[in-house]
Write an enzyme that holds these catalytic residues in place. Structure first.
Site, short mmCIF file in Angstrom:
data_model
loop_
_atom_site.label_atom_id
_atom_site.label_comp_id
_atom_site.label_asym_id
_atom_site.label_seq_id
_atom_site.Cartn_x
_atom_site.Cartn_y
_atom_site.Cartn_z
N CYS B 97 4.18 19.06 14.86
CA CYS B 97 5.22 19.79 14.13
C CYS B 97 6.59 19.21 14.48
CB CYS B 97 5.12 21.27 14.45
SG CYS B 97 6.00 22.29 13.26
N ARG B 132 10.74 24.13 2.31
CA ARG B 132 9.78 23.82 3.36
C ARG B 132 8.42 23.54 2.74
NH1 ARG B 132 11.89 25.14 8.31
NH2 ARG B 132 9.86 25.06 9.30
N HIS B 200 0.10 22.25 12.85
CA HIS B 200 0.78 22.82 14.01
C HIS B 200 -0.07 23.80 14.81
CE1 HIS B 200 2.54 26.21 11.32
NE2 HIS B 200 1.47 26.65 11.89
#
Lengths: 461, 247
Positions: B97, B132, B200
């Protein structure tokens, strides 16, 4: 008939139609109304004679609102309250719509609205609340809400634009308390917090947030930590410090899953409260509710009685009898909330039977990573059997395996109805206790299942 | 005393842990313990020097913007050389991440330029509109020591778009999800024992086979030489994460 009244009538009719066709529709009429009349929330809220109050937080919104309602109703108020927890614009509009009457009337004198942390800026500007309770900010659904600091920034601008609103803030949450920094010492802010050092944890939980000073970025120094990042803190670098609370829990005794006893200092009196909801997190909810109700004029007597008579909100510490067992539902939706539920369960002696339901629908957060931030290790040695259910059931089971629960104590059954059956069958005593820890949509699904089985009441309203 | 010990260094575990990175450490710890392999976890925070020879696996997770910027500067100031030396002698350096962004050359955040440590030839740019890339993701990877391609399943949530320089190899090919930049079909980076990915937080719990590959690579042994474990639940969790991604 005014234009607004016509729109209200149209939206209502659409809602009734949707319900009749079996498509539910709690937020549909509100959404429709907002499409026709974007300012409907403000326009309808202005009809409330005694104004309104708004509650937001990551955890405890619905329960805190239920407590405030219980207090204010004792004081003779009639509330317009989004009781079922529909807390975005459509839900607030729908709640007001439901209460709106002819000729500009409304059935109620005070509005009480819990609002999703993300929707606060859009709704507070319309509602102009008398008091705004901001109770906590925890890591939650990062896929939907983003970073905590970003929410705190949004809240900062809400607070800046609400100069005539009394703020009710958690002194123990540095991210939240700092929102009142310009008002400290005035009567436009009320802080609440825990003052009993006996409630302190040994250290900070793994997933604690907000470890750095909101003002200067240096690490906070904590003298006491009560829950997540809530506690007594100060910044050595810039001198920022926890504000002194006007509403405080001076002494707390946690009675396992039954409830808590609190010696609560209010501005006007110190009172003893027997809270029928368990855990320190509910003590925080009670402090928040007392502070908010007090800011709205509630008397200490009403505060005590209201808190002592509060009923569990939908799926939050709600108990139902099923197949001869008590089923206790404890909603979990993020690490901080889960940790408090686990800590509360650990207060009870003996081994627990659990039904852990992990869903990943939008309202739960699509990202189930958070289960690895919750401290299941704390309870791992005390679990007799866990049935893991929901859309991500195997991942819940794996989390428990790595927390130290022996694999032969774990059952994976993604289907909730079958999972409930297997969990109930695994409880050895008769009657025994099964504790369900569902995520949000799993809680709704579980309640629907219990209603279908005729063991739970259908819902509110 | 265990014959072998997996020595892990977690970089900034108190700041770069936003997506439950602890799950990855726990996965390695337990799977070592079940095999009789020792496990040693050391934390290196802001200002702490790092000994390149003292650890087999360096782990860097993701953090909030402000924390990540603090760590970026600290990495460059106090840890870059050690991490280069560690990677150079075959230790695993893994960035997840925010971690992959810091492994690269730099990260452009609007007008600001956050330095990376240059362990991989890539750079990252924050999307101008702030959008995002979020969702379940599955990628296909081919890793040394394994016969044939495998699937890694996880979740991504990043504002940065990461671009690999020509010649730099991605960790995998996107099957479902966005990957490094939402367009190239590339996910992550793999350069020797330097690994970066946007999958992540608890990536290893969702992919126990990958936890074992990492463990073996860090220990410098053949992945096939690790003793087999009862992975029925691990396999079910992997399938569950894949299913969520639609693969």
């Amino acid at each position: 008939m005014s234009l607004l009244a016509a729109k209200v009538a149209t939206a209502r009719a659409a809602g009734a139609l949707s319900r009749r066709s079996g498509r539910g529709g709690t937020s549909l009429p509100g959404k429709l109304l907002l499409r026709m009349e974007p300012d409907a929330v403000g326009a309808l809220a202005r009809r409330l004679r005694d104004g309104n109050a708004v509650i937001s937080a990551t955890n405890g919104k619905t329960t805190t609102a239920a407590m405030v309602a219980s207090i204010l109703e004792r004081g003779g108020h009639r509330l317009v309250h989004n009781r079922a927890g529909a807390n975005m614009a459509g839900g607030i509009a729908g709640t007001l719509l439901e209460a709106a009457g002819p000729n500009g009337s409304i059935d109620g004198d005070v509005g009480l609205f819990e609002i999703d942390e993300f929707w606060l800026d859009r709704l507070v500007g319309q509602l102009h609340p008398r008091a705004l309770l901001l109770a906590n900010l925890f890591r939650d659904q990062l896929d939907r809400y983003g970073e905590l600091e970003a929410i705190a920034d949004r809240w900062q601008s809400v607070v800046a634009d609400a100069q005539d609103t009394t703020l009710v803030l958690n002194a123990d949450d540095p991210l939240v308390a700092d929102l009142g920094r310009e008002r400290v010492g005035t009567d436009s802010v009320v802080f609440f917090g825990v003052e009993d050092p006996a409630m302190a944890l040994d250290g900070m939980a793994h997933a604690a947030d907000s470890k750095h000073c909101r003002r200067c970025g240096a690490p906070y120094h904590y003298d006491l930590i009560f829950l997540g990042h809530l506690g007594h803190y100060h910044c050595d670098a810039c001198g920022a410090t926890r504000p002194a609370p006007q509403v405080a829990a001076e002494r707390v005794v946690l009675d396992g899953l039954r409830g808590a006893r609190i010696t609560m200092r209010l501005p006007a009196a110190t009172v003893d409260v027997r809270l029928p909801l368990p855990g320190l997190y509910n003590v925080y909810n009670a402090l928040a509710a007392a502070a908010l109700a007090g800011a709205l004029g509630a008397t200490p007597d009403d505060i005590v009685a209201g808190l002592e008579e509060v009923a569990a909100a939908f799926g939050r510490a709600e108990t139902v009898r099923v197949d001869g067992h008590d089923l206790l539902m404890l909603l979990v939706k993020n690490p901080a909330g889960a940790n408090e539920v686990l800590r509360t369960l650990a207060l009870e002696d003996g081994e627990h039977d659990l039904l852990a339901v992990l869903n990943d629908h939008t309202a739960d957060g699509r990202d189930v990573s958070w289960i690895w931030d919750a401290d299941f290790e704390k309870l791992a040695g005390r679990l007799r059997h866990v049935t893991c259910s929901g859309t991500r059931a195997p991942e819940m089971a794996l989390r428990l395996k790595y927390a130290g629960v022996p694999e032969d104590r774990l059952t994976v059954e993604p289907d909730l109805a079958s999972g409930l059956d297997r969990a109930l069958a695994a409880v050895p005593e008769q009657p025994g206790l099964l504790v369900a820890i569902p995520t949000y949509t799993a809680m709704l699904e579980l309640r629907r299942e219990l209603v279908t089985r005729g063991v739970a009441g259908s819902s509110f309203g | 005393m265990a014959e072998r010990t997996l020595r892990v260094c977690a970089l900034y575990p108190d700041l770069m842990n936003i997506y439950a990175d602890r799950g990855n450490m726990l996965m390695l710890e337990r799977r070592c313990a079940w095999r009789g392999i020792g496990f040693e976890l050391t934390a290196a925070g802001l200002g702490d020097p790092v000994d390149p020879d003292a650890h087999d696996l360096f782990y860097l997770g993701g953090g909030q913007d402000r924390d990540q910027q603090l760590c970026a500067q600290d990495l460059v100031d106090t840890k870059r050389d050690a991490l280069h030396a560690a990677a150079g002698r075959g230790a695993v350096v893994m960035g997840i991440c925010g971690g992959i962004q810091l492994l690269g050359d730099h990260y452009e955040l609007g007008t600001e330029r956050v330095p990376g440590i240059g362990l991989a030839d890539l750079h990252t740019v924050r999307a101008i509109d702030g959008s995002r890339l979020i969702g379940n993701v599955a990628i296909e990877v081919e890793l040394p020591g394994l016969d044939g391609p495998r699937v890694l399943a996880g979740f991504e949530n990043h504002g940065g778009r990461t671009y690999l320089a020509a010649g730099e190899v991605p960790l995998g090919r996107v099957l479902k999800g966005h990957g490094n930049d939402g367009r190239s079909g590339f996910e992550g980076v793999l350069r020797g024992t330097v690994i970066g990915t946007y999958l992540h937080g608890p990536l290893l719990p969702k992919n126990a086979w990958f936890a074992d590959w990492l463990m073996a690579t860090a220990l410098g042994v053949d992945p096939g030489s690790l003793s087999a474990l009862d992975d029925r639940l691990e396999d079910a969790a992997h399938q569950s994460a894949r299913h969520a991604a639609g693969v």
